[in-house]
Design an enzyme around this catalytic site. Structure first.
Site, PDB file in Angstrom:
ATOM      1  N   LYS A  76       0.866  -1.166   0.000  1.00  0.00           N
ATOM      2  CA  LYS A  76       0.000   0.000   0.000  1.00  0.00           C
ATOM      3  C   LYS A  76       0.904   1.216   0.000  1.00  0.00           C
ATOM      4  CE  LYS A  76      -4.080  -1.780   2.250  1.00  0.00           C
ATOM      5  NZ  LYS A  76      -4.935  -1.558   3.387  1.00  0.00           N
ATOM      6  N   HIS A 124       1.937   6.887   2.573  1.00  0.00           N
ATOM      7  CA  HIS A 124       1.384   8.220   2.341  1.00  0.00           C
ATOM      8  C   HIS A 124       1.668   9.159   3.502  1.00  0.00           C
ATOM      9  CE1 HIS A 124      -1.934   7.427   5.055  1.00  0.00           C
ATOM     10  NE2 HIS A 124      -2.181   6.293   4.420  1.00  0.00           N
ATOM     11  N   HIS A 127       1.510   8.402   7.205  1.00  0.00           N
ATOM     12  CA  HIS A 127       2.514   7.575   7.873  1.00  0.00           C
ATOM     13  C   HIS A 127       3.644   8.385   8.480  1.00  0.00           C
ATOM     14  CE1 HIS A 127       0.906   4.392   5.065  1.00  0.00           C
ATOM     15  NE2 HIS A 127       0.733   3.880   6.266  1.00  0.00           N
TER      16      HIS A 127
HETATM   17  N1  ARG Z   1       0.393  -1.643  10.130  1.00  0.00           N
HETATM   18  C1  ARG Z   1      -0.509  -0.966  10.998  1.00  0.00           C
HETATM   19  C2  ARG Z   1      -1.219   0.158  10.258  1.00  0.00           C
HETATM   20  O1  ARG Z   1      -0.682   0.692   9.303  1.00  0.00           O
HETATM   21  C3  ARG Z   1       0.164  -0.381  12.197  1.00  0.00           C
HETATM   22  C4  ARG Z   1       0.852  -1.381  13.082  1.00  0.00           C
HETATM   23  C5  ARG Z   1       0.948  -0.899  14.470  1.00  0.00           C
HETATM   24  N2  ARG Z   1       1.642  -1.795  15.351  1.00  0.00           N
HETATM   25  C6  ARG Z   1       1.148  -2.834  15.973  1.00  0.00           C
HETATM   26  N3  ARG Z   1       1.938  -3.549  16.749  1.00  0.00           N
HETATM   27  N4  ARG Z   1      -0.123  -3.156  15.864  1.00  0.00           N
HETATM   28  O2  ARG Z   1      -2.320   0.510  10.636  1.00  0.00           O
END
Ligand code: ARG
Length: 575
Positions: free
Chosen positions: A127, A130, A133
């Site tokens: 993805k 953007h 982030h």
């Molecule tokens: N990949 C997730 C997102 O973009 C965030 C991950 C956050 N960390 C975790 N340990 N859940 O929404």
């Protein structure tokens, strides 16, 4: 470094007072009104033991302790003994300490021997990376640097979102409409295109969703064809992410993301079962959290595939066992507050007492200045603002400004990168992290506002003053001792006070997981330095005066560079 409370406590201490040094120290106040001194010692508590009026005790103490070189004046007003710092003494202490410590000024060893994990950035593979982030990425990096600065052993983890049902969709879309060639050219934008198309077509033909679910189940079961495609998407994405991390000067110690835990989950599902926490619900398995006022945590879906929270449970236990952390910090948007609450509760119910050391550090949303909420930038709709484009624009705009200003002797190519990207990072770290904020170019790149470029410009200005000094002067100010009475003016004193507080501010920022505490202090330092620069002539004829002032300029420059470094921002010498 000089500690005025210690000096005061030592001066006041007397067996007859019936207070320990520590007790005296804790009684010392910082008066709200500067006219009452820099520190004040109230004598009310001594009245009973000494059988004397507090005013008289204060008068006695004031008479007894006058004369210490650290204080210009000690006087008693009512029941208080007021201490006025000797500005020259203070300036000498601070400037010398900064010169001695150099790049290490601001650092401490509070955290020595303890390990802290900072998990940040953690984008979803395949993805777009953007502008939304940027928050986790930049706040997380600053927290890593702050924890490192206060002596902890820090592990940086990028918990990549490289697993989950969206990969089923991506694989289905790629198989139906994808081409290897197109993908190789512009991986993420192409994957985004397929993904967008998937959602459009799935609206017409819901069977696509079923196909995607089945495909993810096959991926989770390790079917070679699905695994192959998944690996390809992951690698292509990482290459793109790393390009952005390079621009930001960010690195990680581990990229163990969600997929890393895919084979570690059965152990926890079994454990949840054994502990009587799992409930069957319409084919899925959940942990009921109604008692705690939360919706249930879904552990497995009806098709047996795992979920986000399940992978987070596995990740937490793995990290505890593998790293034995003192604290594990999760820098993740406040939209996920509920997820983290549920997850912590499940860990607690499983009996993992250390879950209290797992800390979710949330932050608010970033939106664009034209009023478009970032949520409106939907991956599904394919309408996103890429972080890489934002950073490139920042660099271009900065180069434009620099060309207009016709700054001499500056390598615009290098410096526009340091300033443009620094500006975006600084803006990100300027506000209390929990607040939503609006991204606006005018604010980010304003050289006169409370911005990154302003602070960097101040650093360049201090560097320029030092460049204009002679070799002999520069050699002399390295650790020299001068007539510090030249630094007694209000503007010099204000600056010295701010430099003095830096180590304390760094600790506080780490402690509260709040880089903006340091960012704001840094703006104060820059403003205070510029006031000093405008109020005073620095390169004067009088050798003693010049050296004392140059030493303060040099200390300011060191401190500004150190603080920028802790925020992940470069400090150019010229701009
Ligand atoms: N990949 C997730 C997102 O973009 C965030 C991950 C956050 N960390 C975790 N340990 N859940 O929404």
């Amino acid at each position: 470094m000089v500690d005025f409370k210690d000096i005061i406590a030592n001066e006041i201490y007397d067996e007859a007072l019936g207070l320990t040094l520590e007790e005296i120290r804790n009684l010392i106040e910082i008066p709200a009104d500067e006219k009452m001194g820099d520190y004040a010692f109230p004598c009310f508590r001594l009245a009973k033991a000494l059988r004397k009026a507090p005013q008289m005790i204060a008068a006695d103490i004031a008479a007894r302790v006058s004369g210490n070189e650290a204080f210009a004046k000690v006087e008693n007003v009512n029941a208080y003994v007021n201490f006025f710092i000797d500005r020259a003494f203070f300036a000498g202490q601070v400037v010398t300490e900064v010169a001695d410590k150099g790049a290490a000024y601001g650092r401490s060893d509070e955290g020595k021997g303890r390990k802290v994990i900072v998990e940040y950035s953690s984008p979803n593979i395949a993805k777009p990376f953007h502008i939304g982030h940027i928050r986790s990425t930049v706040i997380g990096n600053a927290l890593y640097k702050l924890y490192d600065a206060v002596g902890f052993d820090v592990v940086r983890i990028n918990h990549l979102g490289d697993y989950g049902t969206q990969f089923g969709k991506m694989i289905v879309a790629y198989r139906k409409w994808g081409s290897e060639e197109e993908l190789a050219k512009d991986p993420i934008k192409t994957l985004l295109k397929y993904y967008t198309r998937f959602h459009k077509e799935a609206k017409e033909d819901p069977s696509l969703e079923d196909e995607a679910r089945e495909t993810f189940v096959r991926l989770e079961a390790g079917e070679p064809e699905e695994v192959e495609l998944w690996k390809k998407f992951r690698e292509l994405s990482l290459t793109e992410f790393n390009r952005v991390y390079d621009m930001l000067g960010i690195t990680f110690d581990s990229y163990a993301g969600e997929s890393f835990y895919s084979d570690k989950m059965p152990r926890f599902i079994q454990e949840l079962k054994d502990k009587g926490l799992l409930i069957q619900s319409q084919g899925a398995q959940i942990v009921d959290l109604e008692e705690y006022g939360m919706s249930p945590a879904m552990i497995t879906k009806s098709d047996g595939s795992s979920l986000y929270v399940t992978r987070d449970i596995a990740a937490a236990v793995y990290r505890k066992e593998h790293y034995d952390f003192y604290k594990c910090i999760y820098v993740v948007a406040s939209q996920q507050n509920l997820h983290f609450k549920q997850w912590k509760k499940v860990l607690e119910l499983m009996g993992y007492e250390w879950q209290k050391d797992c800390i979710h550090v949330p932050f608010g949303l970033v939106s664009l200045s034209d009023g478009d909420d970032i949520k409106m930038m939907s991956t599904r709709e394919g309408t996103v603002v890429f972080l890489e484009d934002v950073l490139n624009t920042a660099v271009e705009k900065t180069a434009e400004i620099m060309r207009e200003k016709q700054t001499q002797g500056v390598d615009i190519d290098t410096v526009s990168k340091e300033v443009g990207i620094g500006a975006v990072i600084f803006q990100e770290l300027s506000n209390n992290r929990i607040k939503d904020y609006v991204f606006s170019w005018d604010k980010v790149l304003n050289f006169d506002g409370e911005t990154g470029p302003y602070v960097q410009y101040t650093h360049a200005r201090a560097s320029s003053v030092l460049r204009n000094a002679s070799e002999a002067d520069l050699a002399a100010i390295r650790g020299g001792n001068f007539d510090w009475s030249y630094l007694e003016s209000d503007s010099a004193y204000a600056l010295v006070k701010l430099l003095y507080r830096v180590p304390e501010v760094v600790l506080e920022a780490a402690d509260k997981y709040e880089p903006s505490i340091l960012t704001r202090h840094l703006v104060d330092i820059a403003q205070s330095f510029n006031k000093f620069y405008h109020d005073e002539h620095i390169l004067v004829d009088d050798e003693n005066e010049k050296l004392a002032k140059l030493a303060l300029v040099s200390a300011s420059r060191t401190v500004i560079a150190n603080c920028l470094g802790l925020l992940g921002i470069k400090a150019p010498e010229r701009m």
